[in-house]
Write an enzyme that holds these catalytic residues in place. Structure first.
Site, PDB file in Angstrom:
ATOM      1  N   ASP A  98       1.020  -0.554  -0.050  1.00 17.99           N
ATOM      2  CA  ASP A  98       0.206  -0.166  -0.374  1.00 17.99           C
ATOM      3  C   ASP A  98       1.109   1.203  -0.237  1.00 17.99           C
ATOM      4  OD1 ASP A  98      -2.034   1.943   0.338  1.00 17.99           O
ATOM      5  OD2 ASP A  98      -2.497   1.283   1.951  1.00 17.99           O
ATOM      6  N   ASP A 100       0.621   5.090   0.007  1.00 12.76           N
ATOM      7  CA  ASP A 100      -0.552   6.036   0.539  1.00 12.76           C
ATOM      8  C   ASP A 100       0.371   7.530   0.901  1.00 12.76           C
ATOM      9  OD1 ASP A 100      -2.799   7.598   2.067  1.00 12.76           O
ATOM     10  OD2 ASP A 100      -3.364   6.055   1.442  1.00 12.76           O
ATOM     11  N   ASP A 284       3.311   1.522   3.828  1.00 15.51           N
ATOM     12  CA  ASP A 284       2.185   1.311   5.359  1.00 15.51           C
ATOM     13  C   ASP A 284       3.334  -0.205   5.635  1.00 15.51           C
ATOM     14  OD1 ASP A 284       0.873   0.118   6.854  1.00 15.51           O
ATOM     15  OD2 ASP A 284      -0.845   1.450   6.337  1.00 15.51           O
TER      16      ASP A 284
END
Length: 393
Positions: A98, A100, A284
């Site tokens: 992930d 972000d 993450d």
């Protein structure tokens, strides 16, 4: 002209979307746990532990429930609808990464479109320099998805990796982030030339080798490389990298080996530590280490932005993708909205003012404004500054 509350309008828009919904096909549909966040003024509690047996059943479920956001598990289960995790019967899980903007230090204070561009570059860095080069996965093994919010997901579904333990997944995340790297061992590899054709030693050694070649402009080149990536670096660190690069460069010349001034171990560590910070991937780590994670379902709508959670078929698609154009799927019907009073210096207002979404450039002002419906959804979801929407037809 009708006047409606934003949440009421959102429910109508999302209902229409899911009534005509064409669900994207994924691996292991029946073995996944499904979940959604409902439209609710009192709570945004996720509804979980749902199993579906077909895409028709999934389509009916979403049309009936009208979710704000839709999720599915990265894990495969024997009984995905079991209400207790220990009763689901874990079979395996995709390996997921992930990216972000919230997790990228130099993206957090940027404008929304700039955040998205930084997140895209970070995903490209992850794929090209680590997933493909270091881990050896081919491009066809990769499933890339725009999350609909501030970043991207990368999923690897190959059968061989599904049984990876949580600790193995955490080790992968630590490797990407450069956590707990043995700096002394890395320095030893760099100076001996051992393993400098692979992984972190190659990455650091190649940078130092290039820095040496930039003499007498080494410091400027180092500073520029860090600035281009957005990573902060102190003057002491620039000097340490320059000193270490010159040491290695001169050491490689057999004619001057005996007269090279050694570099203190502390300076070497300072240089290498800064370079790890430059090259690490801002993922993450919790998501990658979790073998039972729920992630957004591609082809659904993001609950805040109204943007399409979009699968990207290749690296070329990722390079060319503009989420604020290519993920806009809600109607462009013109509406008037009532904007509440707001602080122009607030972080979220500064993040979206000047951003172009679809054909509309956001520039908020108090009172009544005209804009496309998709822009109203985007602004309301991120700021909650719209108190009512006036539908003209």
């Amino acid at each position: 002209m009708r006047v409606v509350k934003p949440e009421t309008l959102l429910r109508v828009l999302y209902r229409k979307y899911y009534e005509r919904f064409k669900p994207e096909r994924i691996e292991g549909l029946k073995a996944r746990e499904w979940a959604y966040i409902p439209f609710s003024e009192s709570s945004e509690t996720m509804v979980r532990h749902i199993g579906v047996r077909s895409y028709d059943e999934l389509r009916r479920l979403l049309a009936e429930r009208v979710p704000k956001s839709v999720y599915y598990s990265t894990a495969y289960y024997v009984n995905p609808s079991a209400s207790k995790m220990e009763e689901k019967g874990w079979i395996g899980a995709d390996l997921v990464f992930d990216i972000d903007a919230d997790h990228i230090p130099w993206a957090r204070s940027k404008r929304y479109d700039e955040m998205l561009e930084i997140a895209k570059k970070e995903m490209i860095h992850l794929i090209e320099n680590f997933i493909m080069e270091d881990f050896g996965f081919s491009e066809r093994s990769l499933k890339i998805t725009f999350s609909g919010g501030r970043g991207y997901h990368l999923k690897i579904t190959e059968y061989e990796i599904r049984r990876l333990s949580a600790s193995a997944r955490k080790e992968i995340a630590d490797y990407l982030y450069g956590s707990d790297i043995d700096l002394d061992m890395l320095i030893s590899h760099i100076e001996s030339g051992v393993y400098t054709d692979f992984g972190w030693p190659k990455r650091i050694y190649s940078f130092l080798e290039e820095a040496y070649k930039k003499y007498p402009n080494t410091r400027d080149w180092i500073s520029k490389r860090f600035k281009e990536r957005g990573v902060e670096i102190s003057e002491d660190e620039v000097k340490a990298i320059e000193t270490y690069a010159n040491y290695l460069g001169l050491k490689a010349l057999s004619s001057v080996r005996g007269s090279i001034k050694s570099v203190p171990r502390g300076e070497k560590r300072k240089a290498v530590e800064a370079l790890v910070r430059l090259f690490r991937v801002e993922i993450d780590k919790v998501v990658t280490g979790d073998s039972k994670r729920l992630i957004r379902y591609p082809s659904s709508l993001h609950g805040k932005t109204g943007l399409y959670v979009k699968s990207l078929r290749s690296l070329d698609d990722l390079h060319e993708f503009n989420p604020l154009e290519d993920a806009v799927v809600l109607p462009s019907t013109e509406v008037r909205v009532l904007i509440k009073s707001f602080d122009k210096s607030s972080p979220i207002v500064r993040a979206i003012n000047g951003v172009r979404i679809g054909e509309y450039e956001i520039e908020l002002s108090e009172g009544v404004m005209s804009m496309p419906l998709y822009a109203a959804v985007f602004i309301y979801g991120l700021t909650r500054l719209i108190s009512s929407v006036m539908i003209l037809s």
